[in-house]
Design a protein around this motif. Structure first.
Motif, PDB file in Angstrom:
ATOM      1  N   TYR A  74       0.851  -1.187   0.000  1.00  0.00           N
ATOM      2  CA  TYR A  74       0.000   0.000   0.000  1.00  0.00           C
ATOM      3  C   TYR A  74       0.884   1.233   0.000  1.00  0.00           C
ATOM      4  O   TYR A  74       1.720   1.400   0.886  1.00  0.00           O
ATOM      5  CB  TYR A  74      -0.922   0.000   1.224  1.00  0.00           C
ATOM      6  CG  TYR A  74      -1.898   1.146   1.257  1.00  0.00           C
ATOM      7  CD1 TYR A  74      -2.960   1.203   0.358  1.00  0.00           C
ATOM      8  CD2 TYR A  74      -1.750   2.185   2.164  1.00  0.00           C
ATOM      9  CE1 TYR A  74      -3.853   2.246   0.370  1.00  0.00           C
ATOM     10  CE2 TYR A  74      -2.640   3.238   2.175  1.00  0.00           C
ATOM     11  CZ  TYR A  74      -3.694   3.270   1.279  1.00  0.00           C
ATOM     12  OH  TYR A  74      -4.582   4.329   1.296  1.00  0.00           O
ATOM     13  N   LYS A  75       0.735   2.064  -1.015  1.00  0.00           N
ATOM     14  CA  LYS A  75       1.505   3.299  -1.150  1.00  0.00           C
ATOM     15  C   LYS A  75       3.008   3.062  -0.997  1.00  0.00           C
ATOM     16  O   LYS A  75       3.709   3.787  -0.311  1.00  0.00           O
ATOM     17  CB  LYS A  75       1.020   4.351  -0.145  1.00  0.00           C
ATOM     18  CG  LYS A  75      -0.406   4.801  -0.406  1.00  0.00           C
ATOM     19  CD  LYS A  75      -0.807   5.945   0.492  1.00  0.00           C
ATOM     20  CE  LYS A  75      -2.194   6.424   0.141  1.00  0.00           C
ATOM     21  NZ  LYS A  75      -2.636   7.543   0.964  1.00  0.00           N
ATOM     22  N   GLY A  76       3.475   1.990  -1.634  1.00  0.00           N
ATOM     23  CA  GLY A  76       4.900   1.687  -1.630  1.00  0.00           C
ATOM     24  C   GLY A  76       5.415   1.022  -0.364  1.00  0.00           C
ATOM     25  O   GLY A  76       6.615   0.808  -0.219  1.00  0.00           O
ATOM     26  N   LEU A  77       4.530   0.676   0.550  1.00  0.00           N
ATOM     27  CA  LEU A  77       4.925   0.013   1.794  1.00  0.00           C
ATOM     28  C   LEU A  77       4.381  -1.403   1.824  1.00  0.00           C
ATOM     29  O   LEU A  77       3.316  -1.679   1.269  1.00  0.00           O
ATOM     30  CB  LEU A  77       4.372   0.776   3.001  1.00  0.00           C
ATOM     31  CG  LEU A  77       4.813   2.217   3.167  1.00  0.00           C
ATOM     32  CD1 LEU A  77       3.987   2.895   4.248  1.00  0.00           C
ATOM     33  CD2 LEU A  77       6.285   2.273   3.501  1.00  0.00           C
ATOM     34  N   LEU A  78       5.078  -2.305   2.495  1.00  0.00           N
ATOM     35  CA  LEU A  78       4.569  -3.644   2.727  1.00  0.00           C
ATOM     36  C   LEU A  78       3.934  -3.650   4.106  1.00  0.00           C
ATOM     37  O   LEU A  78       4.604  -3.469   5.121  1.00  0.00           O
ATOM     38  CB  LEU A  78       5.691  -4.686   2.670  1.00  0.00           C
ATOM     39  CG  LEU A  78       5.253  -6.129   2.936  1.00  0.00           C
ATOM     40  CD1 LEU A  78       4.256  -6.593   1.872  1.00  0.00           C
ATOM     41  CD2 LEU A  78       6.454  -7.044   2.985  1.00  0.00           C
ATOM     42  N   LEU A  79       2.597  -3.813   4.149  1.00  0.00           N
ATOM     43  CA  LEU A  79       1.873  -3.835   5.410  1.00  0.00           C
ATOM     44  C   LEU A  79       1.681  -5.278   5.853  1.00  0.00           C
ATOM     45  O   LEU A  79       1.412  -6.151   5.043  1.00  0.00           O
ATOM     46  CB  LEU A  79       0.507  -3.165   5.261  1.00  0.00           C
ATOM     47  CG  LEU A  79       0.490  -1.719   4.771  1.00  0.00           C
ATOM     48  CD1 LEU A  79      -0.946  -1.212   4.679  1.00  0.00           C
ATOM     49  CD2 LEU A  79       1.320  -0.837   5.669  1.00  0.00           C
ATOM     50  N   CYS A  80       1.799  -5.502   7.142  1.00  0.00           N
ATOM     51  CA  CYS A  80       1.640  -6.832   7.714  1.00  0.00           C
ATOM     52  C   CYS A  80       0.628  -6.752   8.843  1.00  0.00           C
ATOM     53  O   CYS A  80       0.772  -5.955   9.769  1.00  0.00           O
ATOM     54  CB  CYS A  80       2.987  -7.322   8.249  1.00  0.00           C
ATOM     55  SG  CYS A  80       2.889  -8.892   9.096  1.00  0.00           S
ATOM     56  N   TRP A  81      -0.413  -7.585   8.772  1.00  0.00           N
ATOM     57  CA  TRP A  81      -1.468  -7.604   9.780  1.00  0.00           C
ATOM     58  C   TRP A  81      -1.461  -8.953  10.481  1.00  0.00           C
ATOM     59  O   TRP A  81      -1.269  -9.983   9.859  1.00  0.00           O
ATOM     60  CB  TRP A  81      -2.837  -7.414   9.131  1.00  0.00           C
ATOM     61  CG  TRP A  81      -2.992  -6.115   8.421  1.00  0.00           C
ATOM     62  CD1 TRP A  81      -2.686  -5.858   7.125  1.00  0.00           C
ATOM     63  CD2 TRP A  81      -3.491  -4.895   8.960  1.00  0.00           C
ATOM     64  NE1 TRP A  81      -2.971  -4.548   6.833  1.00  0.00           N
ATOM     65  CE2 TRP A  81      -3.464  -3.933   7.939  1.00  0.00           C
ATOM     66  CE3 TRP A  81      -3.961  -4.526  10.214  1.00  0.00           C
ATOM     67  CZ2 TRP A  81      -3.892  -2.638   8.132  1.00  0.00           C
ATOM     68  CZ3 TRP A  81      -4.397  -3.230  10.400  1.00  0.00           C
ATOM     69  CH2 TRP A  81      -4.346  -2.298   9.366  1.00  0.00           C
TER      70      TRP A  81
END
Length: 155
Positions: A74-81
């Motif tokens: 998302y928006k160049g970031l790797l998000l981790c949930w």
């Protein structure tokens, strides 16, 4: 956290329900919509809460050391949930949903007909996009910092 302004002040949350709905936010950014599953991929058609634009997102599910994680770009970031039920604070107090009841994002209306969307903060209070703070009574009323009563918009 510096890459996503407001994430520490507003917190972050994701909710995935069994009836096909998904919502998430980090700071004041996030979205709501529906999803479908195919293998370990969760595909979501969402509306961005901040911009009102549509967005398609894919989350990849992976299990590491017995813990399920969802990853997305998302928006160049790797998000981790990951699932965060039962979190406790430094003194063992409950900091999860039991300590702070109420939805993470709520559309409110007051008696004059004004509407606003509020976001739950880590301390259980709420804030809207103009940084007005709201206290939730745990059942059906939010009171803003000026003492005005608000209720959830009926959909």
């Amino acid at each position: 956290m510096e890459a996503i302004p407001g994430a520490m002040e507003f917190g972050s949350s994701m909710e995935i329900t069994s009836d096909g709905h998904i919502s998430w936010y980090i700071g004041a950014d996030g979205g709501i919509g529906t999803y479908s599953l195919s293998g370990n991929i969760l595909s979501a058609d969402m509306t961005n809460d901040f911009e009102g634009s549509s967005m398609k997102m894919e989350f990849t599910a992976e299990k590491t050391d017995g813990v399920l994680f969802l990853y997305t770009e998302y928006k160049g970031l790797l998000l981790c949930w990951s699932q965060g039920e039962g979190e406790t604070g430094k003194d063992g107090e409950d900091t999860g949903e039991a300590a702070h009841p109420g939805a993470d994002v709520v559309e409110l209306v007051n008696l004059r007909g004004d509407t606003t969307t509020v976001y739950k903060l880590a301390d259980g209070t709420y804030m809207d996009r103009i940084e007005r703070r709201f206290a939730y009574n745990g059942t059906d009323t939010w009171i803003d910092e000026d003492g005005v009563e608000w209720n959830e918009v009926v959909k």
